[in-house]
Scaffold this active site. Structure first.
Site, PDB file in Angstrom:
ATOM      1  N   HIS A 189       0.812  -1.217   0.000  1.00 34.76           N
ATOM      2  CA  HIS A 189       0.000   0.000   0.000  1.00 34.76           C
ATOM      3  C   HIS A 189       0.849   1.273   0.000  1.00 34.76           C
ATOM      4  CE1 HIS A 189      -3.966  -2.028   1.389  1.00 34.76           C
ATOM      5  NE2 HIS A 189      -3.872  -1.915   0.080  1.00 34.76           N
ATOM      6  N   ARG A 297      -7.206  -2.686 -16.474  1.00 35.67           N
ATOM      7  CA  ARG A 297      -7.029  -3.858 -15.606  1.00 35.67           C
ATOM      8  C   ARG A 297      -8.207  -3.902 -14.644  1.00 35.67           C
ATOM      9  NH1 ARG A 297      -1.431  -1.803 -15.724  1.00 35.67           N
ATOM     10  NH2 ARG A 297      -0.067  -3.361 -16.685  1.00 35.67           N
ATOM     11  N   ARG A 333      -9.741  -5.641 -19.706  1.00 34.14           N
ATOM     12  CA  ARG A 333      -9.110  -6.957 -19.586  1.00 34.14           C
ATOM     13  C   ARG A 333      -9.799  -7.743 -18.481  1.00 34.14           C
ATOM     14  NH1 ARG A 333      -2.917  -7.524 -18.221  1.00 34.14           N
ATOM     15  NH2 ARG A 333      -3.677  -7.121 -16.128  1.00 34.14           N
ATOM     16  N   GLU A 430       1.139 -12.619 -24.584  1.00 38.05           N
ATOM     17  CA  GLU A 430       2.116 -12.437 -23.500  1.00 38.05           C
ATOM     18  C   GLU A 430       2.724 -13.760 -23.051  1.00 38.05           C
ATOM     19  OE1 GLU A 430       0.252 -10.635 -20.051  1.00 38.05           O
ATOM     20  OE2 GLU A 430      -1.498 -11.931 -20.173  1.00 38.05           O
ATOM     21  N   ASN A 453       5.566  -7.195 -20.746  1.00 34.10           N
ATOM     22  CA  ASN A 453       6.049  -7.519 -19.390  1.00 34.10           C
ATOM     23  C   ASN A 453       6.073  -9.027 -19.180  1.00 34.10           C
ATOM     24  OD1 ASN A 453       5.607  -4.784 -19.298  1.00 34.10           O
ATOM     25  ND2 ASN A 453       3.788  -4.921 -18.031  1.00 34.10           N
ATOM     26  N   ASP A 454       4.937  -9.651 -19.427  1.00 34.10           N
ATOM     27  CA  ASP A 454       4.909 -11.101 -19.218  1.00 34.10           C
ATOM     28  C   ASP A 454       5.663 -11.848 -20.303  1.00 34.10           C
ATOM     29  OD1 ASP A 454       3.656 -11.797 -16.763  1.00 34.10           O
ATOM     30  OD2 ASP A 454       1.802 -10.945 -17.548  1.00 34.10           O
ATOM     31  N   ARG A 464       9.621 -11.265 -13.315  1.00 33.81           N
ATOM     32  CA  ARG A 464       9.576  -9.819 -13.518  1.00 33.81           C
ATOM     33  C   ARG A 464       9.648  -9.027 -12.212  1.00 33.81           C
ATOM     34  NH1 ARG A 464       3.431  -9.015 -15.861  1.00 33.81           N
ATOM     35  NH2 ARG A 464       3.409  -6.962 -14.886  1.00 33.81           N
ATOM     36  N   CYS A 501       0.600  -3.139 -25.072  1.00 35.40           N
ATOM     37  CA  CYS A 501       0.244  -2.493 -23.800  1.00 35.40           C
ATOM     38  C   CYS A 501       1.252  -2.778 -22.694  1.00 35.40           C
ATOM     39  CB  CYS A 501      -1.166  -2.875 -23.367  1.00 35.40           C
ATOM     40  SG  CYS A 501      -1.367  -4.614 -22.993  1.00 35.40           S
TER      41      CYS A 501
HETATM   42  C1  PEP Z   1       2.023  -7.388 -19.725  1.00 36.68           C
HETATM   43  O1  PEP Z   1       2.176  -8.505 -19.241  1.00 36.68           O
HETATM   44  O2  PEP Z   1       2.836  -6.869 -20.506  1.00 36.68           O
HETATM   45  C2  PEP Z   1       0.852  -6.566 -19.368  1.00 36.68           C
HETATM   46  C3  PEP Z   1       0.603  -5.429 -19.965  1.00 36.68           C
HETATM   47  O3  PEP Z   1       0.042  -7.006 -18.388  1.00 36.68           O
HETATM   48  P1  PEP Z   1       0.362  -6.953 -16.816  1.00 36.68           P
HETATM   49  O4  PEP Z   1       1.517  -6.025 -16.617  1.00 36.68           O
HETATM   50  O5  PEP Z   1      -0.887  -6.484 -16.165  1.00 36.68           O
HETATM   51  O6  PEP Z   1       0.682  -8.386 -16.513  1.00 36.68           O
HETATM   52 MG    MG Z   2       0.563  -9.531 -18.287  1.00 37.52          MG
END
Ligand code: PEP
Ligand code: MG
Length: 583
Positions: A189, A297, A333, A430, A453-454, A464, A501
């Site tokens: 938080h 999200r 999403r 992803e 990211n994933d 990550r 994204c």
């Molecule tokens: C990603 O995985 O790149 C993504 C945009 O989703 P999140 O960061 O919510 O996993």
């Molecule tokens: Mg993701």
């Protein structure tokens, strides 16, 4: 030193150590006739703590927003948790322990249980538990709350083992320009509060309390998690340049919404959308002139909630979002829960590898009640605007087919009240499997969105969230650049609407790379929208395509250097911490 970059931005300041710790609680027993008085003391301490939290929640709500205010609910639940309360009362009544000792033992047991769970969702709440523990103990033992720094001539960076959320919300950002903690997690938080306050935070910096003395000058980067101790003249100059540019841009942008379309120097239209985590951010995205929402999200509806969100509650949230963007699409999403994030209404399984576990679409398809509620709310909200639904963590054709079946069922059940316009359905690309199967998934979906990211995490087998691997986790690794090329090729061959994204879209050099590879639609965090629109306006896709083309850079650093060099030639700042918020 390096930790986990948890709230973006750069700051230069002098270390102010917060050396407080939980008070030591002496072992003290009481006589049987004192039991009821001790129980009374415990109840008074709980009431005092609860009232203080209510005040904090109200103050935080009006200073930072309703979402931040609600964060203190987690602590109220802890104070009222029957296991903690009954356990403490049992220690007082049956073991004749003084109230503070009884409560302390309960808290320690609870902490061990949380640590044992290994779930990062649960671990994210450890700082809340610590906050409650200190507050109730301070009240029982008559101790003062730890002090925040008073007047200061210099900008301060707080350094602590952990920063309790109740202290984070009281930070005066005219003095405190960032914080660094030894413990903590990205989902804690205090970190959420740092983002709302607009100050950088770096957490999980092992040994920071031992290494940084009071008054040490440091330069921190809340995106990369790096701390520069006693920075060099060159670093300071670079930092100052970034700050000046930021101030100039802020002045230039003023308050008005930037309604101009984003076009590159060679006239290619680029779409810059927003990634939002909460409904109120949709309105801020609109104010920033975003071209819609590329990633909404929806976890805010479930994480930290005790019950499955109702269809009505979801419908209201989604409807608000699409109504804020009458001329643009909003991409919802579906719940990306599980793995490391479990809502309280789900029994979280103990998993050795949560990121390779029961997550996202896997949870949703296993729990059709939860999923159908969300799909129904989405279909109904789509009557009010341009809503699209995006599925996370897809690895197979079957997952998309099964979702389509559920969607068909929703339309059947809604009958005549179902909107006429079908709800566009897309997937996050992803996982390596989704990249591989894009040609087979394409006929089943209306759009795809690259989650860098994933994808980085799964292609490089590098967690990550692990600060130790920060050097390995690189979305510009040559293996990933090859994947991005394949995604563009497959999307073109199948006429798929493609966007990005993941965080890479929010980095200036990342945007340059992706433009050079043929991407034109991007979605990013609010803080980066204004800056990235400027980046796009100052580059040429043709030049970038020449630069990126079939380039096989040795590693991510070489790719970044080439792209940064190009950007510098175009007069575009890259990564100097220039951040613009919607405030
Ligand atoms: C990603 O995985 O790149 C993504 C945009 O989703 P999140 O960061 O919510 O996993
Ligand atoms: Mg993701």
């Amino acid at each position: 030193m390096e930790g986990i970059g948890a709230a973006p931005g750069r700051a230069l300041g002098y270390v102010h150590r917060l050396d407080f710790d939980v008070p030591t609680v002496p072992h003290r027993t009481i006589a049987p006739e004192e039991v009821e008085a001790e129980v009374g003391r415990f109840e008074v301490a709980r009431d005092t703590a609860r009232s203080r939290l209510e005040v904090l929640a109200r103050e935080t709500g009006s200073r930072l927003g309703p979402f931040e205010g609600k964060m203190f609910e987690a602590q109220v639940w802890m104070i009222d948790d029957p296991m903690i309360v009954d356990g403490t009362l049992a220690y007082i009544r049956e073991n004749f322990l003084a109230a503070e000792r009884a409560f302390e033992l309960q808290m320690l047991e609870h902490r061990v249980k949380m640590l044992d769970s290994g779930q990062s969702m649960v671990l994210d709440r450890l700082a809340d538990l610590q906050d409650v523990r200190m507050r109730v103990l301070s009240s029982l033992m008559g101790l003062a709350e730890p002090e925040l720094p008073g007047e200061a001539d210099q900008p301060l960076i707080l350094v602590a083992r952990d920063l309790p959320p109740s202290m984070a919300v009281r930070l005066d950002t005219s003095r405190v320009v960032g914080f660094v903690t030894e413990r903590g997690s990205r989902g804690g938080h205090s970190v959420v509060i740092a983002r709302s306050l607009g100050i950088p935070a770096v957490v999980g910096v092992g040994g920071v309390m031992e290494s940084l003395g009071q008054g040490t000058r440091i330069l921190m980067d809340g995106r990369t998690g790096q701390l520069m101790i006693e920075p060099s003249e060159l670093d300071l100059e670079r930092y100052e340049r970034g700050r000046e540019r930021l101030a100039a841009r802020r002045r230039a942008l003023g308050e008005s919404v930037d309604e101009r379309p984003t076009r590159t120097l060679d006239g290619i239209e680029v779409s810059i959308q927003a990634n939002v985590d909460r409904p109120d951010e949709v309105v801020r995205a609109r104010r920033l002139g975003a071209d819609g929402v590329g990633l909404f999200r929806s976890e805010f509806l479930v994480i930290g909630h005790r019950d499955i969100p109702s269809e009505a509650e979801q419908y209201e949230a989604y409807r608000m979002a699409v109504e804020a963007f009458p001329d643009h699409e909003v991409t919802l999403r579906t719940f990306d829960i599980g793995g490391d994030k479990f809502p309280m209404f789900l029994a979280a399984p103990r998993e050795e590898n949560p990121y390779l576990g029961w997550r996202a679409i896997r949870v949703c398809l296993d729990l059709p009640e939860l999923f159908l509620n969300q799909l129904r709310a989405a279909v109904r909200a789509s009557a009010h605007g341009n809503l699209r639904v995006l599925l996370p963590f897809i690895i197979s054709v079957d997952e998309v087919e099964r979702t389509r079946e559920l969607l068909d069922r929703v339309y059947d059940e809604l009958g005549d009240v179902a909107p006429v316009r079908p709800l566009p359905l897309g997937i996050m690309v992803e996982t390596p499997a989704a990249v591989e199967l894009l040609d087979r998934i394409a006929p089943l979906v209306d759009f795809v969105s690259l989650g860098t990211n994933d994808l980085t995490q799964y292609v490089l087998a590098a967690d990550r969230g692990n600060a130790k691997l920060a050097g390995l986790f690189d979305a510009m690794h040559p293996a990933l650049i090859r994947q991005y090329r394949r995604i563009v090729r497959a999307s073109r061959a199948h006429g798929l609407d493609l966007s990005v994204c993941g965080e890479l879209a929010g980095e200036p050099a990342g945007l340059a790379l992706l433009l050079g590879l043929g991407f034109t639609r991007f979605s990013m965090s609010l803080a980066m929208i204004a800056e990235q629109r400027e980046v796009a306006r100052n580059v040429s896709v043709e030049d970038l395509a020449d630069l990126v083309g079939d380039a096989e850079w040795k590693d991510g650093a070489a790719a970044r250097a080439a792209l940064s060099n190009y950007l510098a030639g175009q007069g575009v700042p890259d990564g100097d911490g220039v951040r613009l918020s919607a405030e």
